[in-house]
Design an enzyme around this catalytic site. Structure first.
Site, PDB file in Angstrom:
ATOM      1  N   HIS A  42      28.710  -7.378  -0.099  1.00 54.42           N
ATOM      2  CA  HIS A  42      27.329  -7.249  -0.574  1.00 54.42           C
ATOM      3  C   HIS A  42      26.477  -6.804   0.610  1.00 54.42           C
ATOM      4  O   HIS A  42      26.231  -7.582   1.526  1.00 54.42           O
ATOM      5  CB  HIS A  42      26.907  -8.636  -1.107  1.00 54.42           C
ATOM      6  CG  HIS A  42      25.487  -8.764  -1.541  1.00 54.42           C
ATOM      7  ND1 HIS A  42      25.124  -8.918  -2.869  1.00 54.42           N
ATOM      8  CD2 HIS A  42      24.320  -8.824  -0.839  1.00 54.42           C
ATOM      9  CE1 HIS A  42      23.806  -9.055  -2.948  1.00 54.42           C
ATOM     10  NE2 HIS A  42      23.299  -9.005  -1.741  1.00 54.42           N
ATOM     11  N   HIS A  80      23.047  -4.854   2.348  1.00 55.62           N
ATOM     12  CA  HIS A  80      21.678  -4.336   2.252  1.00 55.62           C
ATOM     13  C   HIS A  80      21.556  -3.199   3.246  1.00 55.62           C
ATOM     14  O   HIS A  80      22.210  -3.189   4.291  1.00 55.62           O
ATOM     15  CB  HIS A  80      20.662  -5.443   2.538  1.00 55.62           C
ATOM     16  CG  HIS A  80      20.505  -6.377   1.374  1.00 55.62           C
ATOM     17  ND1 HIS A  80      19.411  -6.342   0.535  1.00 55.62           N
ATOM     18  CD2 HIS A  80      21.318  -7.335   0.880  1.00 55.62           C
ATOM     19  CE1 HIS A  80      19.558  -7.263  -0.416  1.00 55.62           C
ATOM     20  NE2 HIS A  80      20.710  -7.881  -0.234  1.00 55.62           N
ATOM     21  N   CYS A  84      15.952 -10.565  -0.328  1.00 57.38           N
ATOM     22  CA  CYS A  84      15.686 -11.992  -0.513  1.00 57.38           C
ATOM     23  C   CYS A  84      14.256 -12.297  -0.068  1.00 57.38           C
ATOM     24  O   CYS A  84      13.896 -12.024   1.077  1.00 57.38           O
ATOM     25  CB  CYS A  84      16.683 -12.802   0.320  1.00 57.38           C
ATOM     26  SG  CYS A  84      16.300 -14.562   0.316  1.00 57.38           S
ATOM     27  N   ASN A  95      19.191  -3.510  -1.381  1.00 58.41           N
ATOM     28  CA  ASN A  95      20.659  -3.421  -1.355  1.00 58.41           C
ATOM     29  C   ASN A  95      21.075  -1.973  -1.191  1.00 58.41           C
ATOM     30  O   ASN A  95      20.286  -1.052  -1.411  1.00 58.41           O
ATOM     31  CB  ASN A  95      21.234  -3.899  -2.696  1.00 58.41           C
ATOM     32  CG  ASN A  95      20.964  -5.355  -2.971  1.00 58.41           C
ATOM     33  OD1 ASN A  95      19.858  -5.754  -3.251  1.00 58.41           O
ATOM     34  ND2 ASN A  95      22.014  -6.156  -2.889  1.00 58.41           N
TER      35      ASN A  95
HETATM   36  N1  COA Z   1      16.050 -24.428 -12.348  1.00 59.55           N
HETATM   37  C1  COA Z   1      14.812 -24.788 -12.726  1.00 59.55           C
HETATM   38  N2  COA Z   1      14.056 -25.653 -12.067  1.00 59.55           N
HETATM   39  C2  COA Z   1      14.573 -26.212 -10.969  1.00 59.55           C
HETATM   40  C3  COA Z   1      15.855 -25.899 -10.512  1.00 59.55           C
HETATM   41  C4  COA Z   1      16.596 -24.966 -11.251  1.00 59.55           C
HETATM   42  N3  COA Z   1      17.803 -24.565 -10.882  1.00 59.55           N
HETATM   43  N4  COA Z   1      16.083 -26.619  -9.412  1.00 59.55           N
HETATM   44  C5  COA Z   1      14.994 -27.345  -9.170  1.00 59.55           C
HETATM   45  N5  COA Z   1      14.082 -27.107 -10.121  1.00 59.55           N
HETATM   46  C6  COA Z   1      12.738 -27.650 -10.223  1.00 59.55           C
HETATM   47  C7  COA Z   1      12.716 -29.173 -10.190  1.00 59.55           C
HETATM   48  O1  COA Z   1      12.857 -29.697 -11.477  1.00 59.55           O
HETATM   49  C8  COA Z   1      11.316 -29.428  -9.646  1.00 59.55           C
HETATM   50  O2  COA Z   1      10.362 -29.204 -10.649  1.00 59.55           O
HETATM   51  P1  COA Z   1       8.995 -30.026 -10.695  1.00 59.55           P
HETATM   52  O3  COA Z   1       8.259 -29.701  -9.427  1.00 59.55           O
HETATM   53  O4  COA Z   1       8.323 -29.501 -11.918  1.00 59.55           O
HETATM   54  O5  COA Z   1       9.416 -31.450 -10.751  1.00 59.55           O
HETATM   55  C9  COA Z   1      11.141 -28.297  -8.650  1.00 59.55           C
HETATM   56  O6  COA Z   1      12.012 -27.245  -9.097  1.00 59.55           O
HETATM   57  C10 COA Z   1      11.513 -28.714  -7.261  1.00 59.55           C
HETATM   58  O7  COA Z   1      12.793 -29.311  -7.305  1.00 59.55           O
HETATM   59  P2  COA Z   1      13.598 -29.748  -5.998  1.00 59.55           P
HETATM   60  O8  COA Z   1      14.881 -30.372  -6.406  1.00 59.55           O
HETATM   61  O9  COA Z   1      12.675 -30.518  -5.094  1.00 59.55           O
HETATM   62  O10 COA Z   1      13.967 -28.374  -5.412  1.00 59.55           O
HETATM   63  P3  COA Z   1      13.286 -27.572  -4.259  1.00 59.55           P
HETATM   64  O11 COA Z   1      11.834 -27.364  -4.491  1.00 59.55           O
HETATM   65  O12 COA Z   1      13.717 -28.170  -2.970  1.00 59.55           O
HETATM   66  O13 COA Z   1      14.008 -26.178  -4.491  1.00 59.55           O
HETATM   67  C11 COA Z   1      15.863 -24.815  -5.106  1.00 59.55           C
HETATM   68  C12 COA Z   1      15.403 -26.045  -4.348  1.00 59.55           C
HETATM   69  C13 COA Z   1      17.260 -24.472  -4.635  1.00 59.55           C
HETATM   70  C14 COA Z   1      15.860 -25.097  -6.565  1.00 59.55           C
HETATM   71  C15 COA Z   1      14.866 -23.669  -4.833  1.00 59.55           C
HETATM   72  O14 COA Z   1      14.654 -23.580  -3.467  1.00 59.55           O
HETATM   73  C16 COA Z   1      15.367 -22.363  -5.370  1.00 59.55           C
HETATM   74  O15 COA Z   1      15.459 -22.158  -6.568  1.00 59.55           O
HETATM   75  N6  COA Z   1      15.656 -21.430  -4.484  1.00 59.55           N
HETATM   76  C17 COA Z   1      16.208 -20.164  -4.912  1.00 59.55           C
HETATM   77  C18 COA Z   1      16.014 -19.180  -3.854  1.00 59.55           C
HETATM   78  C19 COA Z   1      16.570 -17.861  -4.297  1.00 59.55           C
HETATM   79  O16 COA Z   1      16.952 -17.598  -5.422  1.00 59.55           O
HETATM   80  N7  COA Z   1      16.549 -16.943  -3.339  1.00 59.55           N
HETATM   81  C20 COA Z   1      16.979 -15.621  -3.534  1.00 59.55           C
HETATM   82  C21 COA Z   1      18.437 -15.482  -3.746  1.00 59.55           C
HETATM   83  S1  COA Z   1      19.360 -15.408  -2.274  1.00 59.55           S
HETATM   84 ZN    ZN Z   2      21.280  -9.538  -1.457  1.00 58.33          ZN
END
Ligand code: COA
Ligand code: ZN
Length: 321
Positions: free
Chosen positions: A220, A222, A253, A262
């Site tokens: 993968h 970029h 990201c 990408n």
């Molecule tokens: N789907 C939906 N909601 C989610 C979730 C999921 N997979 N995981 C966590 N949540 C919600 C929780 O319910 C909570 O909601 P609330 O504030 O309404 O109670 C909120 O998100 C925070 O949850 P928490 O467990 O404290 O997670 P966080 O805020 O530390 O976030 C991740 C952790 C991993 C969920 C978040 O950072 C994330 O989704 N990151 C993705 C990054 C990404 O996709 N980057 C690009 C790709 S490389």
């Molecule tokens: Zn990527």
């Protein structure tokens, strides 16, 4: 012989008719980086067109927190409304158990789990340590095995991290070993911000292939520093046969500073077809989709092929007035 007289896909100097597997990531990696919300119906229509282009796999969306990635808050609706064409696998990005449970409810062919090899990027992208990510992903892998859903793990910042520098190869191998032991079907080695070079890529791919020859490896890349296609070719030459790419070259990201798109699907297919590889892709359909994508996002895409056309495009002779 003039290059423009060589018909696409039938270059007689073809090194081999080897099949390569293309995996589209534009509606996940591509769209997550866009600021203007793309309507759900447009996402579904694009995936339905792309499904007919010859891909092995399409990464449809991600089941991440909608607060982290608002663009993909419609994951359930997109995943449940697309046409599922036989022969194409539909995968989704999963960061945690909550995401996996959401994906299971709508039905997916594969979970693409994500974590970073860099501690700093894992903290900024997933808001937890690598240890905590790995522990959580073990639960997701168990859930997937019980539900008979295939598992791939995408290792972000496998070559380098924009906040902590180049990734030592032993550190990458540590996480590869970890997930191989957990019994995943595939691993994606991801160059999140274009820090790899072809020599580095060769070294990593040779090591990965020799240690785990049965693993379904994906590379993968970029194109952040213009080395994307060179890196893909270096990987092909080691025997890697599976690549992520993004239509039009969108992507990046949001939690990696300086991230850009990408490698561009139509450019990758154009290069590989000209070299005689079998990508199974319809390049003309890709170019049509890329042109529609340009209208959808309302700006010029990174795709140079979309601007220049394929090598067999001929222009009228330019005459001096
Ligand atoms: N789907 C939906 N909601 C989610 C979730 C999921 N997979 N995981 C966590 N949540 C919600 C929780 O319910 C909570 O909601 P609330 O504030 O309404 O109670 C909120 O998100 C925070 O949850 P928490 O467990 O404290 O997670 P966080 O805020 O530390 O976030 C991740 C952790 C991993 C969920 C978040 O950072 C994330 O989704 N990151 C993705 C990054 C990404 O996709 N980057 C690009 C790709 S490389
Ligand atoms: Zn990527």
């Amino acid at each position: 012989m003039r290059l423009d007289t060589i018909p696409m896909s039938t270059n007689p100097t073809s090194p081999s008719p080897k099949r390569l597997y293309l995996q589209e990531v534009v509606t996940r990696d591509g769209f997550q980086a866009e600021s203007k919300f793309i309507p759900t119906a447009d996402k579904i229509a694009l995936i339905n067109r792309l499904s007919r282009a010859g891909y092995a796999k399409i990464e449809v969306t991600s089941f991440t927190s909608p607060k982290a990635i608002p663009m993909l808050a419609d994951a359930e609706e997109v995943m449940s409304k697309i046409d599922r064409i036989p022969g194409v696998e539909y995968t989704v990005l999963i960061p945690n158990l909550r995401g996996a449970e959401r994906a299971l409810r709508v039905g997916v062919d594969e979970f693409n789990l994500v974590m970073s090899v860099s501690e700093t990027h894992n903290q900024s992208n997933l808001r937890m340590s690598r240890q905590d990510s790995a522990k959580g992903l073990s639960d997701v892998i168990r859930l997937a095995h019980d539900a008979k859903v295939a598992v791939n793990v995408s290792l972000s910042t496998s070559f380098g991290c924009p906040m902590s520098g180049m990734t030592p190869i032993p550190e990458l191998m540590h996480w590869i070993n970890h997930f191989a032991d957990e019994g995943v079907r595939g691993i994606s080695i991801c160059d999140t911000t274009g820090m790899a070079n072809p020599r580095h890529v060769k070294e990593v791919c040779q090591l990965a292939l020799s240690k785990y020859p049965k693993m379904e490896w994906t590379l993968h890349f970029h194109n952040t520093r213009g080395m994307g296609l060179a890196n893909a070719l270096a990987a092909v030459e080691t025997g890697i046969d599976r690549f992520d790419s993004s239509l039009g070259g969108l992507g990046g990201c949001p939690y990696a500073p300086g991230a850009t798109g990408n490698i561009c699907t139509e450019e990758l297919v154009h290069m590989l077809d000209l070299m005689g590889y079998n990508t199974n892709m319809s390049l003309d359909l890709l170019l049509e989709c890329s042109s529609q994508l340009r209208d959808l996002v309302g700006r010029t895409l990174p795709s140079q092929l979309l601007m220049a056309g394929k090598v067999d495009r001929l222009y009228d002779k330019v005459c001096q007035a």
